[in-house]
Write a protein that holds these residues in place. Structure first.
Motif, mmCIF file in Angstrom:
data_model
loop_
_atom_site.group_PDB
_atom_site.id
_atom_site.type_symbol
_atom_site.label_atom_id
_atom_site.label_comp_id
_atom_site.label_asym_id
_atom_site.label_seq_id
_atom_site.Cartn_x
_atom_site.Cartn_y
_atom_site.Cartn_z
ATOM 1 N N ILE A 1 24.472 -36.579 43.039
ATOM 2 C CA ILE A 1 23.409 -37.146 43.990
ATOM 3 C C ILE A 1 23.659 -36.196 45.281
ATOM 4 C CG2 ILE A 1 22.394 -38.946 45.656
ATOM 5 C CD1 ILE A 1 23.583 -40.810 43.594
ATOM 6 N N LEU A 2 22.429 -35.551 45.837
ATOM 7 C CA LEU A 2 22.462 -34.657 46.934
ATOM 8 C C LEU A 2 21.804 -35.322 48.037
ATOM 9 C CD1 LEU A 2 23.250 -31.933 48.287
ATOM 10 C CD2 LEU A 2 21.478 -30.804 47.272
ATOM 11 N N SER A 3 22.324 -35.566 49.174
ATOM 12 C CA SER A 3 21.408 -36.086 50.098
ATOM 13 C C SER A 3 21.210 -35.196 51.361
ATOM 14 C CB SER A 3 22.426 -37.454 50.819
ATOM 15 O OG SER A 3 21.525 -37.739 52.019
ATOM 16 N N LEU A 4 19.987 -35.143 51.878
ATOM 17 C CA LEU A 4 19.646 -34.341 52.866
ATOM 18 C C LEU A 4 19.921 -34.761 54.279
ATOM 19 C CD1 LEU A 4 16.379 -32.637 51.490
ATOM 20 C CD2 LEU A 4 18.584 -31.987 51.039
ATOM 21 N N THR A 5 20.131 -36.167 54.190
ATOM 22 C CA THR A 5 20.621 -36.748 55.410
ATOM 23 C C THR A 5 22.027 -36.755 55.856
ATOM 24 O OG1 THR A 5 21.404 -38.971 54.649
ATOM 25 C CG2 THR A 5 18.898 -38.826 54.821
#
Lengths: 379, 479
Positions: free
Chosen positions: A152-156
């Motif tokens: 999972i890659l979060s931009l936040t």
């Protein structure tokens, strides 16, 4: 019937857990929902002074309430005004704030370990069927971690950097529950305190996923994704993420980037990341609620008919009369959320929606009340 | 809206599927200018004034066909109820008399003959000076969407100044300017040929470029952003007169809040809230009420709510779009919540853990509103800070000690206030008007007339005819 909020919370958690395990929502059928909602209303009426004052001003109390539809709804604006909480002072440890333009007083939704546990159960129980649904993608399956966890890659920014963001908390939870070890947050705060992308981390994570041909779950706000598109444009980047990769996009722009229509945003993202529109899911959530709605399940037709989980009900209300609108008509969206155990279960949002039999379609925000064309001051 | 009953005279009459092109707009401008030179420029002021007054008279006749279309189709397009629309139109057309029109010219230009010949008021004559005023060759207008009459008023000005006119109507309200233009063309087709009306979504650089390229004066009514955008693109050959958005409020002194007078004052205040559904720059957002009267400001708010309820019967607000109604609903809920919170704090200070998390606003709030609809809302707030209303008959009442106190609260909107409606005694009115003028208000009027300015009023504090003309001064040789 639960006699305390603690007991009610435990009950709801176990029922959501049962739903997640079995996919059956019998507990939340109409009679079950009604009973749970009325029981929660009674407990909140007693424990939440600000909500009680609101209900009393409407002449509603637990003894004269005959069905969940009569539960007084609190406008989200109210969370900016008063503490709509059942916690004793000092008992709440976390506070989610609404995002908004600088200078605006945010909504505040108080949480404790107890209420966060319910929040997490609710989030995971509905996230899984919409975002993690597995297609017959044998190749991708093999390439995922053997324990079935997702990159999972979060931009936040991560929750510890933005402790008042319910979205960062939500993504943090999905990483804890479903994420592989190398899941990461590629967002940060810039010098002005605004959300920005940590370009190095982001590109590193994207490239790693490409090299390993591992599917990725990319999560962030719409403006996060526009920042990504700007970066991709600037550096002339174009990827083809591994088959089975998916995006979850949420929320508005709040003046933090140029504004794209959902259609343009999705088609641009699709072009830059090689993810089909069926794998770009829009989430609808807010800090005042403990459950989220999704536009469609991954792989499905991107219809943008949002659906909340079975432990909620939505109403679309005529702003003129306050009664439910007919099917396919426009009105103010309200959500009755049984996972909002320690605050208020009935929330009237600031959004206009069209009612459909299987959910709702967003029309837009209710215009903030400024004189036409002027932006002299706000409420 | 396509009106089958009207002939296709103007671009705005074409069915919506007919595309406008920059060359179509340019050609229209050129032919308007040609027609103007031939047919409008040679006319005398008195003839034009008579014609305008005669036309206005027709509009005041209940059975005038164009008026009837305006009331029906206009209500459908603009969302005003028929009585609200009728009241607004009557107020406007009643102003267009021979006397008022001549008075307007005299006021703005110093002498009523100044558009016809070299002339001057006596002070100038004594020094051997005469002057002639000339209107623009092509006066272009970018009209605002909220209120139709300011567009009509400028069309009248353009006629008096013998200007060809190109009116870019707001997409939301083309109907009244079109009907007014048709009524003029009906009287005199040649006059109609000196007018052109069209509408397109604002910001279309190609069409607006064509229009501005042919005009020598552009009047813009709209938001500051629209004004700024047009100014940036305007060629240097075109002069810009801009009216950005303004707002207004009312002030009620303690002296007029005796039991008998208060009801009358509240009725006048209600008229200002209801007129054009409060959508104009001259409509009040807030009434400041002195707390020195025998009726407290809360009492005035209650009286105002009764007056609005009565007015709703006679002059209903009409239907709103869902987003407009939702804005009212949301705003009401917010204030109802504050009211409930305030009551609970006062009833039983122990039940609410004060200061537990953060301080909630605790100023007294009361809400009066129409049952089962968003037709009207009165919010009394003890917190005197100025607030903008969400309009469509939603008004704030706030207490103040005196005018200076109210103006301190309104400081945030200083410089943007158009009108202050006042209810006071004769003795105090002069002092109040002076105080308001020094603070920067551009118009002071009695309550009940806020949306009904006289024809010759100085829009945003500027003389509207004088703003448009170019002068030729003639200094005569001394004999």
């Amino acid at each position: 019937m639960a006699t305390s909020l603690v007991e009610f919370g435990a009950q709801i958690r176990s029922r959501i857990f049962a739903f997640a395990a079995s996919g059956k929502a019998d507990f939340f059928g109409d009679p079950g929902f009604d009973q749970l909602a009325r029981s929660l209303f009674r407990l909140q009426f007693e424990a939440n002074p600000a909500y009680r004052a609101w209900c009393e001003s409407h002449g509603t109390n637990p003894d004269n309430l005959s069905c969940w539809q009569q539960i007084p709804l609190v406008p989200t604006e109210a969370f900016k005004e008063v503490d709509l909480t059942c916690f004793e002072p000092g008992a709440a440890s976390t506070c989610f704030h609404s995002s908004g333009t600088t200078g605006h007083r945010p909504s505040r939704h108080w949480h404790s370990q107890q209420s966060l546990a319910i929040y997490e159960e609710s989030l995971a129980g509905w996230f899984e069927p919409f975002l993690l649904k597995e297609e017959v993608q044998e190749e991708a399956l093999e390439l995922r971690e053997s324990d079935g966890r997702w990159a999972i890659l979060s931009l936040t920014p991560p929750p510890e950097v933005v402790p008042h963001s319910s979205l960062a908390y939500m993504i943090g939870t999905t990483i804890r529950r479903f994420g592989a070890k190398d899941s990461l947050f590629a967002g940060m705060l810039d010098s002005k305190g605004d959300w920005a992308l940590d370009t190095d981390r982001l590109l590193f994570a994207l490239r790693r996923s490409l090299c390993g041909n591992r599917p990725l779950i990319l999560m962030g706000t719409a403006f996060n994704f526009v920042h990504f598109l700007d970066l991709a444009e600037q550096r002339n980047l174009r990827y083809r993420l591994a088959v089975g990769s998916r995006l979850m996009e949420t929320g508005g722009y709040k003046g933090r980037s140029r504004v794209l229509s959902p259609e343009v945003l999705h088609s641009e993202l699709s072009r830059r990341l090689g993810v089909p529109p069926s794998h770009i899911i829009t989430e609808y959530g807010m800090c005042e609620l403990s459950s989220q709605a999704y536009s469609h399940a991954v792989g499905g037709k991107p219809e943008r008919h949002f659906r909340f989980p079975p432990w909620t009900r939505i109403r679309v209300l005529s702003p003129e009369t306050g009664s439910d609108v007919e099917e396919d008509a426009t009105g103010t969206l309200a959500v009755i959320d049984l996972a909002n155990v320690w605050s208020v279960l009935g929330v009237q949002t600031g959004d206009l929606a069209i009612r459909h039999d299987n959910g709702f379609q967003l029309v837009g925000r209710i215009p903030q009340s400024e004189p036409r064309g002027c932006s002299l001051l706000t409420v | 809206m396509h009106l089958p009953a009207l002939p296709n005279l103007f671009l705005a009459d074409l069915p919506p599927e007919a595309p406008l092109t920059p060359s179509l707009v340019r050609d229209a401008c050129i032919s308007v200018k040609r027609n103007r030179t031939q047919w409008l420029l040679p006319r005398r002021t008195s003839e034009l004034v008579d014609l305008i007054a005669y036309n206005a008279d027709r509009w005041l006749q209940l059975d005038y066909p164009l008026r009837r279309i305006a009331l029906q189709a206009g209500a459908a397009e603009l969302g005003f109820s028929t009585p609200t629309m009728a009241r607004g139109l009557d107020a406007f057309f009643r102003q267009l008399t021979h006397d008022h029109l001549m008075g307007w010219i005299t006021q703005d230009l110093g002498d009523s003959r100044r558009l016809d010949e070299f002339s001057a008021p006596s002070a100038e004559l004594r020094h051997g000076r005469l002057a002639l005023a000339r209107g623009p060759e092509l006066l272009a207008q970018v009209a605002a969407g909220n209120l139709p009459v300011s567009t009509l008023s400028l069309m009248v000005a353009g006629l008096l100044l013998r200007s060809g006119q190109f009116i870019k109507c707001s997409q939301r309200s083309t109907i009244l300017p079109r009907l007014f233009a048709h009524s003029l063309a009906e009287l005199e087709p040649k006059l109609g040929a000196c007018l052109e009306l069209a509408s397109w979504p604002g910001g279309n650089e190609a069409l607006e470029g064509s229009m501005m390229g042919e005009s020598d004066c552009l009047v813009v009514q709209g938001s500051d952003a629209v004004v700024e955008d047009l100014r940036r693109r305007m060629p240097s050959t075109c002069r810009c007169v801009a009216h950005g958005h303004r707002l207004s409020f009312g002030f009620v002194t303690g002296e007029v809040l005796g039991t008998f007078l208060a009801k009358k004052v509240a009725e006048r205040a209600a008229i200002d809230v209801a007129a054009w559904n409060q959508l104009g720059c001259l409509s009040p957002h807030v009434y400041y009420v002195e707390d020195t009267g025998s009726l407290a400001p809360e009492g005035f708010a209650a009286a105002l709510s009764e007056a609005l309820a009565r007015l709703e019967n006679a002059e209903p607000r009409g239907a709103l779009r869902p987003d407009e109604a939702a804005a009212i609903d949301q705003r009401r809920s917010l204030h109802q919540l504050r009211a409930a919170h305030h009551r609970s704090l006062h009833r039983d200070a122990i039940t609410v853990p004060r200061g537990a998390f953060f301080e909630a606003p605790t100023a007294e709030t009361q809400v009066w509103s129409s049952e089962g609809s968003t037709a009207w809302t009165v919010v009394y707030e003890a917190d005197p800070a100025f607030r903008t209303s969400c309009l469509n008959r939603f008004i704030y009442v706030k207490p103040c000690r005196n005018l200076a106190d109210a103006l301190r609260r309104a400081e945030v909107v200083r410089g943007q206030v158009s009108t202050v409606g006042i209810a006071t005694t004769e003795g105090r009115s002069q002092e109040l008007a002076l105080e308001l003028a020094r603070w920067g208000v551009s118009r002071v009027c009695p309550l009940g007339r806020m949306q009904d300015p006289p024809l010759a009023w100085r829009h945003d504090g500027r003389p509207s005819l004088a703003e448009l003309v170019q002068w030729t001064d003639w200094e005569q040789a001394s004999s």
